[in-house]
Design a protein around this motif. Structure first.
Motif, PDB file in Angstrom:
ATOM      1  N   ALA A 285       0.777  -1.235   0.005  1.00  0.00           N
ATOM      2  CA  ALA A 285      -0.063   0.120   0.108  1.00  0.00           C
ATOM      3  C   ALA A 285       0.879   1.269  -0.023  1.00  0.00           C
ATOM      4  N   ALA A 286       1.920   1.190   0.789  1.00  0.00           N
ATOM      5  CA  ALA A 286       2.952   2.331   0.821  1.00  0.00           C
ATOM      6  C   ALA A 286       3.688   2.692  -0.596  1.00  0.00           C
ATOM      7  N   ALA A 287       4.073   1.513  -1.314  1.00  0.00           N
ATOM      8  CA  ALA A 287       4.594   1.731  -2.554  1.00  0.00           C
ATOM      9  C   ALA A 287       3.689   2.123  -3.572  1.00  0.00           C
ATOM     10  N   ASN A 288       2.300   1.894  -3.383  1.00  0.00           N
ATOM     11  CA  ASN A 288       1.352   2.436  -4.471  1.00  0.00           C
ATOM     12  C   ASN A 288       0.684   3.624  -3.870  1.00  0.00           C
ATOM     13  N   GLY A 289       1.095   4.429  -2.984  1.00  0.00           N
ATOM     14  CA  GLY A 289       0.847   5.822  -2.604  1.00  0.00           C
ATOM     15  C   GLY A 289      -0.546   5.647  -1.913  1.00  0.00           C
ATOM     16  N   ARG A 290      -0.750   4.494  -1.179  1.00  0.00           N
ATOM     17  CA  ARG A 290      -2.302   4.441  -0.558  1.00  0.00           C
ATOM     18  C   ARG A 290      -2.173   4.088   1.014  1.00  0.00           C
ATOM     19  N   LEU A 291      -1.196   4.978   1.501  1.00  0.00           N
ATOM     20  CA  LEU A 291      -1.192   4.589   2.900  1.00  0.00           C
ATOM     21  C   LEU A 291      -0.671   5.890   3.503  1.00  0.00           C
ATOM     22  N   VAL A 292      -1.388   6.433   4.713  1.00  0.00           N
ATOM     23  CA  VAL A 292      -0.957   7.466   5.780  1.00  0.00           C
ATOM     24  C   VAL A 292      -0.580   6.872   7.033  1.00  0.00           C
ATOM     25  N   ALA A 293       0.053   7.836   7.745  1.00  0.00           N
ATOM     26  CA  ALA A 293       0.302   7.155   9.122  1.00  0.00           C
ATOM     27  C   ALA A 293       0.400   8.342  10.106  1.00  0.00           C
ATOM     28  N   ALA A 294       0.522   7.827  11.495  1.00  0.00           N
ATOM     29  CA  ALA A 294       0.637   9.022  12.319  1.00  0.00           C
ATOM     30  C   ALA A 294       1.141   8.227  13.587  1.00  0.00           C
ATOM     31  N   ALA A 295       1.748   8.769  14.707  1.00  0.00           N
ATOM     32  CA  ALA A 295       2.364   8.008  15.827  1.00  0.00           C
ATOM     33  C   ALA A 295       1.031   8.856  17.051  1.00  0.00           C
ATOM     34  N   MET A 296       0.814   7.834  17.976  1.00  0.00           N
ATOM     35  CA  MET A 296      -0.030   8.799  19.095  1.00  0.00           C
ATOM     36  C   MET A 296       0.108   8.129  20.232  1.00  0.00           C
ATOM     37  N   PRO A 297       0.173   8.670  21.128  1.00  0.00           N
ATOM     38  CA  PRO A 297       0.693   8.264  22.501  1.00  0.00           C
ATOM     39  C   PRO A 297      -0.604   7.384  23.256  1.00  0.00           C
ATOM     40  N   LEU A 298      -0.111   6.584  24.065  1.00  0.00           N
ATOM     41  CA  LEU A 298      -1.101   5.470  24.574  1.00  0.00           C
ATOM     42  C   LEU A 298      -1.655   5.923  25.848  1.00  0.00           C
ATOM     43  N   ALA A 299      -3.005   5.860  25.727  1.00  0.00           N
ATOM     44  CA  ALA A 299      -3.843   6.426  27.003  1.00  0.00           C
ATOM     45  C   ALA A 299      -4.598   5.227  27.510  1.00  0.00           C
ATOM     46  N   GLY A 300      -4.830   5.357  28.646  1.00  0.00           N
ATOM     47  CA  GLY A 300      -5.710   4.005  29.245  1.00  0.00           C
ATOM     48  C   GLY A 300      -6.518   4.718  30.040  1.00  0.00           C
ATOM     49  N   THR A 301      -7.439   3.768  30.807  1.00  0.00           N
ATOM     50  CA  THR A 301      -8.534   3.895  31.965  1.00  0.00           C
ATOM     51  C   THR A 301      -7.815   3.506  33.267  1.00  0.00           C
TER      52      THR A 301
END
Length: 301
Positions: A285-301
């Motif tokens: 998907a990345a090679a075909n230009g069909r992927l986006v991404a982000a890093a997110m912090p872990l939250a919890g209860t």
């Protein structure tokens, strides 16, 4: 004895000044607790502890976590999800979730930074993929604004280190609100909200401010986004029933306190039964230009 509690202004506004003062004085706060983010012991008499208030339509649950894991905050959750969490804590009528539960979305996605997508979730790579549930099949043929998101968890190797990841893929094209065309605006909408295109999975994606991944009692509950006008976080994706993750995924997430979130349009990834196949699909998907991404912090209860 006074407690080393952090009570945010949002939490104080919900529970009231009197209750907040009692917590800080140690009257209603536990001394020792299991951090509901990292699941390790904590002591509010010895270390800073966050108060996290989960609010449903009729029920509210106050939880405690290491301040180093998550900040004090108010999180809006579905009422049934909150009741399920209470049942699991009290041991009343606890029913284990299925291995691959389907999860219902909470709100439509908008082009603004605070929009969200109707979505569902399924289990982690490494287990046989389930047959589509009737509800999911129905949703896929419904109006495109009601498209369902599949969410899969897995470990992704980047620079010789395993990172906990979520892979998001809708079951049908997603149109921009108000659009009647035949295109798919899923990736453009996410890019507008801060996700970045990925051409190769060779480095950790950039952090997306204000977003986080909610892991409660060792299970995946939601992806949170900033609230409108700087308010409390709201669910962008929320599980109808908490989703199981592997021990390895949970350990990696608790170690790094960060989850990588990849997203691709319908038909790009599919339900992969193993993490190596999931990685192959992500690379393609990345090679075909069909992927986006982000890093997110872990939250919890």
């Amino acid at each position: 004895m006074p407690r080393m509690l952090d009570v945010s202004e949002d939490v104080r506004a919900e529970i009231g000044d009197e209750e907040a003062d009692r917590l800080l004085a140690g009257e209603n706060a536990p001394g020792s607790y299991d951090c509901t983010s990292c699941r390790t012991p904590g002591d509010s008499e010895q270390e800073r502890t966050s108060t996290v208030l989960f609010v449903g339509e009729e029920t509210a649950v106050l939880a405690f976590a290491h301040a180093s894991c998550i900040p004090s905050q108010v999180v809006q959750v579905a009422e049934e999800q909150l009741r399920g969490a209470v049942r699991s804590i009290t041991g009343e009528s606890q029913v284990p979730p299925p291995a691959h539960p389907q999860a219902q979305a909470q709100a439509p996605m908008h082009g603004s930074p605070h929009g969200s997508v109707p979505d569902t979730g399924h289990a982690y790579a490494g287990q046989p993929a389930p047959a589509p549930a009737p509800a999911a099949e129905h949703t896929a043929t419904a109006p495109r604004s009601q498209a369902v998101l599949g969410v899969t968890s897995g470990l992704v190797l980047i620079e010789d280190e395993l990172h906990p990841a979520l892979v998001v893929e809708p079951t049908a094209p997603i149109a921009r609100p108000g659009s009647f065309g035949g295109g798919d605006d899923f990736l453009p909408l996410l890019i507008e909200q801060g996700f970045l295109p990925v051409s190769a999975i060779n480095e950790v994606p950039r952090s997306l401010p204000g977003w986080s991944v909610l892991l409660a009692m060792g299970q995946l509950h939601a992806v949170l986004q900033p609230g409108t006008g700087g308010g409390s976080p709201v669910a962008w994706w929320q599980a109808h029933q908490p989703l199981q993750v592997t021990d390895g995924w949970r350990t990696a997430a608790n170690r790094s306190h960060t989850v990588l979130v990849f997203a691709a349009p319908v038909g790009s990834i599919g339900q992969q039964p193993r993490e190596d196949l999931l990685r192959d699909a992500l690379d393609k998907a990345a090679a075909n230009g069909r992927l986006v991404a982000a890093a997110m912090p872990l939250a919890g209860t």
